[in-house]
Motif scaffolding. Structure first.
Motif, PDB file in Angstrom:
ATOM      1  N   PRO A   1       6.876  65.072  31.241  1.00  0.00           N
ATOM      2  CA  PRO A   1       7.594  65.698  32.355  1.00  0.00           C
ATOM      3  C   PRO A   1       6.873  66.980  32.805  1.00  0.00           C
ATOM      4  CG  PRO A   1       9.119  65.074  30.602  1.00  0.00           C
ATOM      5  CD  PRO A   1       7.730  64.901  30.045  1.00  0.00           C
ATOM      6  N   HIS A   2       6.879  67.199  34.113  1.00  0.00           N
ATOM      7  CA  HIS A   2       6.139  68.319  34.704  1.00  0.00           C
ATOM      8  C   HIS A   2       6.458  69.663  34.020  1.00  0.00           C
ATOM      9  CE1 HIS A   2       4.267  70.774  37.743  1.00  0.00           C
ATOM     10  NE2 HIS A   2       5.412  71.277  38.152  1.00  0.00           N
ATOM     11  N   GLY A   3       7.742  69.970  33.854  1.00  0.00           N
ATOM     12  CA  GLY A   3       8.130  71.260  33.258  1.00  0.00           C
ATOM     13  C   GLY A   3       7.688  71.368  31.803  1.00  0.00           C
TER      14      GLY A   3
ATOM     15  N   VAL B   1      -2.535  76.775  36.712  1.00  0.00           N
ATOM     16  CA  VAL B   1      -1.712  76.184  35.647  1.00  0.00           C
ATOM     17  C   VAL B   1      -1.140  74.835  36.100  1.00  0.00           C
ATOM     18  CG1 VAL B   1       0.392  76.498  34.286  1.00  0.00           C
ATOM     19  CG2 VAL B   1      -1.216  78.392  34.577  1.00  0.00           C
ATOM     20  N   HIS B   2      -0.648  74.780  37.344  1.00  0.00           N
ATOM     21  CA  HIS B   2      -0.162  73.494  37.867  1.00  0.00           C
ATOM     22  C   HIS B   2      -1.273  72.456  37.896  1.00  0.00           C
ATOM     23  CE1 HIS B   2       3.756  75.025  38.789  1.00  0.00           C
ATOM     24  NE2 HIS B   2       4.104  73.856  39.313  1.00  0.00           N
ATOM     25  N   HIS B   3      -2.441  72.929  38.277  1.00  0.00           N
ATOM     26  CA  HIS B   3      -3.585  72.018  38.358  1.00  0.00           C
ATOM     27  C   HIS B   3      -3.868  71.417  36.972  1.00  0.00           C
ATOM     28  CE1 HIS B   3      -7.412  71.666  41.053  1.00  0.00           C
ATOM     29  NE2 HIS B   3      -6.845  70.520  40.819  1.00  0.00           N
TER      30      HIS B   3
ATOM     31  N   GLY C   1       5.075  70.018  30.548  1.00  0.00           N
ATOM     32  CA  GLY C   1       3.638  70.298  30.586  1.00  0.00           C
ATOM     33  C   GLY C   1       3.377  71.774  30.889  1.00  0.00           C
ATOM     34  N   LEU C   2       4.180  72.322  31.798  1.00  0.00           N
ATOM     35  CA  LEU C   2       3.965  73.728  32.194  1.00  0.00           C
ATOM     36  C   LEU C   2       4.236  74.695  31.043  1.00  0.00           C
ATOM     37  CD1 LEU C   2       5.663  73.610  35.711  1.00  0.00           C
ATOM     38  CD2 LEU C   2       3.210  73.942  35.271  1.00  0.00           C
ATOM     39  N   SER C   3       5.243  74.380  30.207  1.00  0.00           N
ATOM     40  CA  SER C   3       5.536  75.315  29.100  1.00  0.00           C
ATOM     41  C   SER C   3       4.437  75.271  28.044  1.00  0.00           C
ATOM     42  CB  SER C   3       6.921  75.037  28.490  1.00  0.00           C
ATOM     43  OG  SER C   3       6.984  73.731  27.962  1.00  0.00           O
TER      44      SER C   3
ATOM     45  N   ALA D   1       7.548  78.888  36.471  1.00  0.00           N
ATOM     46  CA  ALA D   1       6.107  78.680  36.689  1.00  0.00           C
ATOM     47  C   ALA D   1       5.747  78.869  38.172  1.00  0.00           C
ATOM     48  CB  ALA D   1       5.703  77.284  36.213  1.00  0.00           C
ATOM     49  N   HIS D   2       6.620  78.430  39.069  1.00  0.00           N
ATOM     50  CA  HIS D   2       6.331  78.618  40.508  1.00  0.00           C
ATOM     51  C   HIS D   2       6.283  80.108  40.855  1.00  0.00           C
ATOM     52  CE1 HIS D   2       8.024  74.334  41.216  1.00  0.00           C
ATOM     53  NE2 HIS D   2       6.787  74.333  40.766  1.00  0.00           N
ATOM     54  N   ALA D   3       7.238  80.860  40.273  1.00  0.00           N
ATOM     55  CA  ALA D   3       7.248  82.304  40.532  1.00  0.00           C
ATOM     56  C   ALA D   3       5.944  82.929  40.011  1.00  0.00           C
ATOM     57  CB  ALA D   3       8.467  82.933  39.864  1.00  0.00           C
TER      58      ALA D   3
ATOM     59  N   VAL E   1      11.898  75.869  33.518  1.00  0.00           N
ATOM     60  CA  VAL E   1      10.492  76.217  33.252  1.00  0.00           C
ATOM     61  C   VAL E   1       9.684  76.088  34.558  1.00  0.00           C
ATOM     62  CG1 VAL E   1       8.382  75.529  32.043  1.00  0.00           C
ATOM     63  CG2 VAL E   1      10.577  75.466  30.835  1.00  0.00           C
ATOM     64  N   ASP E   2       9.916  75.010  35.290  1.00  0.00           N
ATOM     65  CA  ASP E   2       9.152  74.781  36.526  1.00  0.00           C
ATOM     66  C   ASP E   2       9.391  75.914  37.532  1.00  0.00           C
ATOM     67  OD1 ASP E   2       7.465  73.419  38.267  1.00  0.00           O
ATOM     68  OD2 ASP E   2       9.019  72.077  39.023  1.00  0.00           O
ATOM     69  N   LEU E   3      10.624  76.335  37.657  1.00  0.00           N
ATOM     70  CA  LEU E   3      10.887  77.377  38.669  1.00  0.00           C
ATOM     71  C   LEU E   3      10.244  78.701  38.250  1.00  0.00           C
ATOM     72  CD1 LEU E   3      13.312  79.835  38.796  1.00  0.00           C
ATOM     73  CD2 LEU E   3      14.733  77.900  38.257  1.00  0.00           C
TER      74      LEU E   3
HETATM   75 ZN    ZN Z   1       5.913  72.886  39.437  1.00  0.00          ZN
END
Ligand code: ZN
Ligand code: NZQ
Length: 386
Positions: free
Chosen positions: A281-283, A267-269, A285-287, A198-200, A194-196
């Protein structure tokens, strides 16, 4: 196309048993190392013992700072700086995931100053002018920290999680052995995927016309989804782990921001608020944040989402808004498939927390670089996340 600088000095050693070359690779950086590790996974899977034995063989004096938590704190980084100074080390070796590498970067810069590392992050001190060499041995594919200049730390008491970027903080050498990620539990494996993705996406929403970067971005997302599904059923498969590792590194090593300015990063913010308040966990949260953010921004980003809908999912329509919605639905479905939460409720956060989240977003002036977020946007996004 936006102006850009493409610079990445990190040497990557990728593949099975690359850590065996550690002596040859790190001896140019000195004779004493501070090894930084997390809460114990590297001891359980044997890589810590292997690294120690290799360091002993090459006569490298080493000390270990142990216990870095996921969502790392500045207090731990300061404590590690103290040890690094006491032992007068020549380099910092990070053995772990993004949290350990990010802490190692803070320690490398903190070594040369008398103030807390946190002053760098709060912009109370001038940016680092010197840093010890950083060596990374990556054990979890997710953040890209192994090949970038960013570090993210938090102050849990005051509800602040924030990043700095500095060219001195690129690791000199990073060892990427996919075998080391085989022991990552399925939940953290999914959060890494998910994190990768989100970075893209964050970089994709940057300004600027950069078709090569856009196509590269769509391919990275598509491949991450393919291999993400595979790793859930075959977590031990070396090739699948290898593909995910290299995808994650490439998703945040500068390549995807060429011609796009640095990206949006709203979104990261927002996710940093969730990590710091609830230690999720960061990922994960991103999902939760990404689908909500995309829905709120849809009128402004529909053409961009239509591109992704066509190139990631091969959807077709002449209606950009419909394609945009289809993309959001498909992305959400993928996160669900990976068992990564898509709502705050699913992550165990009660609706009564709404105001606390809003307060933190306001306190930290949470926004995006291309799509600024107003107070009303905060409210709508938080509403959408429950
Ligand atoms: Zn990230
Ligand atoms: O602490 P240990 O015992 O090592 O366990 C960790 C931790 O519990 C475990 N783990 C790591 N490798 C393992 C393993 N377990 C079994 N086998 C292995 N091989 O996984 C858990 C999570 O580790 P962590 O390092 O926290 O995960 P990740 O790599 O996702 O890093 C997350 C942190 O990086 C920041 C995030 O905000 C978060 O604080 N980010 C850093 C970025 C950067 N520097 O460029 C960008 C990202 O957007 C992100 O913000």
């Amino acid at each position: 196309m936006e102006n850009f600088i493409h610079y990445n000095p990190t040497k990557i050693l990728f593949g099975k048993d690359v850590v065996d070359d550690i002596c040859q690779e790190i001896s140019p950086y000195g004779k004493r190392a501070l090894l930084i590790i997390g809460k114990g996974s590297v001891k359980q899977n044997g890589i810590y013992a292997r690294v120690i034995s290799l360091m002993n063989i090459c006569g490298l004096e080493h000390y270990t700072f142990e216990g870095i938590q996921s969502n790392p704190t500045f207090q731990d980084a300061d404590a590690a700086v103290k040890l690094a100074k006491e032992k007068q080390v020549d380099m910092i070796v990070a053995l772990g995931g993004g949290s350990v590498i990010d802490t190692a970067k803070a320690v490398a810069a903190g070594f040369y100053v008398e103030h807390s590392v946190w002053d760098f992050y709060l912009r109370k001190a001038s940016t680092p002018k010197k840093a010890l060499p950083i060596i990374a041995i990556l054990t979890l594919a997710a953040t890209g920290s192994e090949m970038n200049s960013a570090t993210v730390l938090q102050d849990s008491e005051n509800g602040i999680k924030t990043a700095i970027l500095n060219d001195l903080l690129y690791p000199k050498v990073s060892f990427l052995d996919p075998k080391l990620t085989a022991s990552v539990p399925l939940n953290y494996t999914a959060y890494g995927v998910v994190d990768l993705i989100a970075h893209a996406l964050e970089q994709f929403f940057g300004k600027g016309n950069a078709p090569l970067t856009d196509h590269y971005t769509a391919d990275i997302i598509k491949l991450a989804m393919n291999y993400g599904r595979k790793v859930m059923v075959q977590p031990e498969d070396y090739d699948t782990r290898a593909q995910i590792m290299w995808l994650a590194t490439n998703a945040l090593n500068g390549t995807l921001s060429a011609g796009k300015s640095p990206g949006d990063w709203g979104v990261h913010h927002i996710e940093h608020t969730l990590s710091v308040l609830y230690d999720i966990p960061h990922g994960a949260g991103l999902s939760i944040v990404y689908p909500a953010w995309l829905k709120i921004q849809l009128p402004k980003i529909k053409e961009k989402l239509a591109f992704l809908a066509k190139h990631v999912f091969e959807f077709s329509s002449i209606d950009d808004e419909a394609l945009g919605l289809d993309f959001i639905t498909a992305l959400e479905a993928f996160f669900k498939e990976m068992n990564s939460p898509i709502s705050l409720t699913e992550a165990g956060i009660n609706i009564k927390e709404k105001q606390r989240i809003l307060n933190n977003l306001a306190q930290n002036k949470v926004s995006g670089m291309v799509y600024p977020l107003t107070e009303k946007d905060h409210q709508e996004i938080v509403e959408e996340m429950f």
